[in-house]
Motif scaffolding. Structure first.
Motif, short mmCIF file in Angstrom:
data_model
loop_
_atom_site.label_atom_id
_atom_site.label_comp_id
_atom_site.label_asym_id
_atom_site.label_seq_id
_atom_site.Cartn_x
_atom_site.Cartn_y
_atom_site.Cartn_z
N HIS A 148 9.48 -8.74 -1.86
CA HIS A 148 8.71 -8.77 -0.62
C HIS A 148 9.67 -8.62 0.55
CE1 HIS A 148 5.84 -11.15 2.26
NE2 HIS A 148 5.87 -9.86 2.50
N ASP A 149 9.65 -7.44 1.16
CA ASP A 149 10.50 -7.16 2.32
C ASP A 149 9.68 -7.47 3.57
OD1 ASP A 149 11.98 -6.08 4.41
OD2 ASP A 149 12.75 -4.44 3.20
N MET A 150 9.92 -8.64 4.16
CA MET A 150 9.12 -9.06 5.31
C MET A 150 9.46 -8.26 6.56
SD MET A 150 9.09 -13.16 4.54
CE MET A 150 10.71 -13.18 3.80
N GLU A 151 10.67 -7.74 6.64
CA GLU A 151 11.04 -6.91 7.79
C GLU A 151 10.22 -5.63 7.82
OE1 GLU A 151 14.85 -4.37 8.24
OE2 GLU A 151 15.30 -6.22 9.31
N ALA A 152 10.02 -5.02 6.65
CA ALA A 152 9.25 -3.78 6.56
C ALA A 152 7.78 -4.03 6.22
CB ALA A 152 9.87 -2.87 5.50
N SER A 153 7.40 -5.29 5.98
CA SER A 153 6.02 -5.65 5.60
C SER A 153 5.56 -4.89 4.37
CB SER A 153 5.06 -5.40 6.77
OG SER A 153 5.39 -6.20 7.88
N THR A 154 6.42 -4.83 3.36
CA THR A 154 6.07 -4.14 2.12
C THR A 154 6.34 -5.04 0.92
OG1 THR A 154 8.28 -3.16 1.93
CG2 THR A 154 6.59 -1.86 3.06
N VAL A 155 5.63 -4.78 -0.14
CA VAL A 155 5.84 -5.45 -1.42
C VAL A 155 6.03 -4.37 -2.49
CG1 VAL A 155 4.84 -6.92 -3.20
CG2 VAL A 155 4.49 -7.48 -0.79
N ARG A 156 7.09 -4.52 -3.27
CA ARG A 156 7.31 -3.61 -4.40
C ARG A 156 7.26 -4.42 -5.68
NH1 ARG A 156 12.33 0.27 -3.54
NH2 ARG A 156 11.25 1.36 -5.21
N LEU A 157 6.76 -3.77 -6.73
CA LEU A 157 6.57 -4.45 -8.01
C LEU A 157 7.14 -3.59 -9.13
CD1 LEU A 157 5.24 -6.47 -10.03
CD2 LEU A 157 3.10 -5.16 -9.75
N TRP A 158 7.89 -4.24 -10.02
CA TRP A 158 8.36 -3.61 -11.24
C TRP A 158 7.91 -4.44 -12.44
CZ3 TRP A 158 11.22 -4.17 -6.84
CH2 TRP A 158 11.81 -3.03 -6.29
N VAL A 159 7.48 -3.79 -13.50
CA VAL A 159 7.18 -4.47 -14.75
C VAL A 159 8.08 -3.86 -15.82
CG1 VAL A 159 5.45 -4.97 -16.51
CG2 VAL A 159 4.79 -4.95 -14.10
#
Length: 267
Positions: A148-159
């Motif tokens: 969760h990159d709060m500076e860029a307001s993005t969430v990335r997910l890896w499984v």
């Protein structure tokens, strides 16, 4: 003698473990994956300045894809008991894990320590980003990594090291269903008739649901229709079907909005 004692303490702090407890240092000396994870995590600021935030996150996710729960604990991540501090029970958690019986395994596959092999979930943060790692329970065959990159307001997910979903609509956490299915809430459609906003914030938040099936390596995002009020959607597995409920109350009443088959991979 005083100087020798200070030197030992200094070496314990600066040695391969990088954590305060000598027991994790012992473990890390036999875990190349854990040692590399520890070094990369400790160098987060320098790592992002040398590359960039996305590249740093991708490398961290790659390391976590190969790391065990004990590696995460030894690297200083917070666990399901306390997200704000390193493991306090390495004498138990660093022991070889034991396979739980069906009766012992938690419904979502989460272990909460002190347990052999360490907890089933880990969390940590560096300033304006957070990382969450969830193991699938049992023998930890799968793991989900949320960045969760709060500076860029993005969430990335890896499984299991593979990118899943998109970068702008996921919650920064999820849960495992029967050790096979990862369930994550996501933002609902902006044009849903029940989606309403106040001063920049949702008033009635309608959510979608991402489901990743490790058995098929497939991902689908369920988007609520105009008459589906998914304010807090719940997903339950019943045999070879998934039952999707709009709210916890609908789940208790057993009134699903959708019933999906698990027999084939979604298109």
């Amino acid at each position: 003698m005083k100087g020798l004692g200070w030197g030992r303490r200094r070496r314990a702090r600066e040695g391969v473990s990088g954590v305060r407890d000598e027991a994790w240092g012992e473990y890390l000396r036999q875990s190349p994956e854990g040692t590399e994870l520890l070094a990369w995590w400790q160098q987060a600021r320098d790592g992002m300045s040398r590359t960039d935030r996305d590249a740093y996150g991708e490398r961290l996710a790659s390391l976590l894809a190969d790391a065990s729960a004990r590696d995460c604990a030894a690297a200083g991540f917070g666990c399901t008991r306390r997200i704000d501090r390193v493991c306090r029970e390495p004498s138990v958690c660093r022991l070889d894990p034991v396979a739980p019986t069906p009766a012992e395994d938690a419904p979502r596959g989460e272990r909460e320590g002190p347990v052999q092999g360490a907890c089933g979930g880990f969390h940590s943060f560096r300033g304006d980003f957070t990382v969450h790692v969830w193991f699938s329970g049992g023998e930890d065959l799968h793991r989900a990594v949320f960045w969760h990159d709060m500076e860029a307001s993005t969430v990335r997910l890896w499984v299991d090291g593979i990118p899943v979903g998109t970068a702008d609509d996921l919650n920064p956490y999820g849960h495992w269903l029967d050790g096979r299915l990862l369930v994550v809430q996501a933002e609902g459609p902006d044009d849903h008739p029940l989606q309403s906003y106040g001063p920049g914030l949702p008033v009635t938040g309608i959510a979608s649901v991402l489901i990743h099936d490790t058995a098929h390596g497939s991902t689908q995002t369920l988007i609520p229709g105009p008459h589906e009020t998914w304010t807090e959607p719940q997903v339950v597995r019943a045999g070879e079907t998934l039952r999707v409920y709009a709210t916890p109350e609908a789940r208790i009443a057993d009134v699903p909005d959708r019933i999906l088959s698990l027999r084939a991979a979604p298109e």
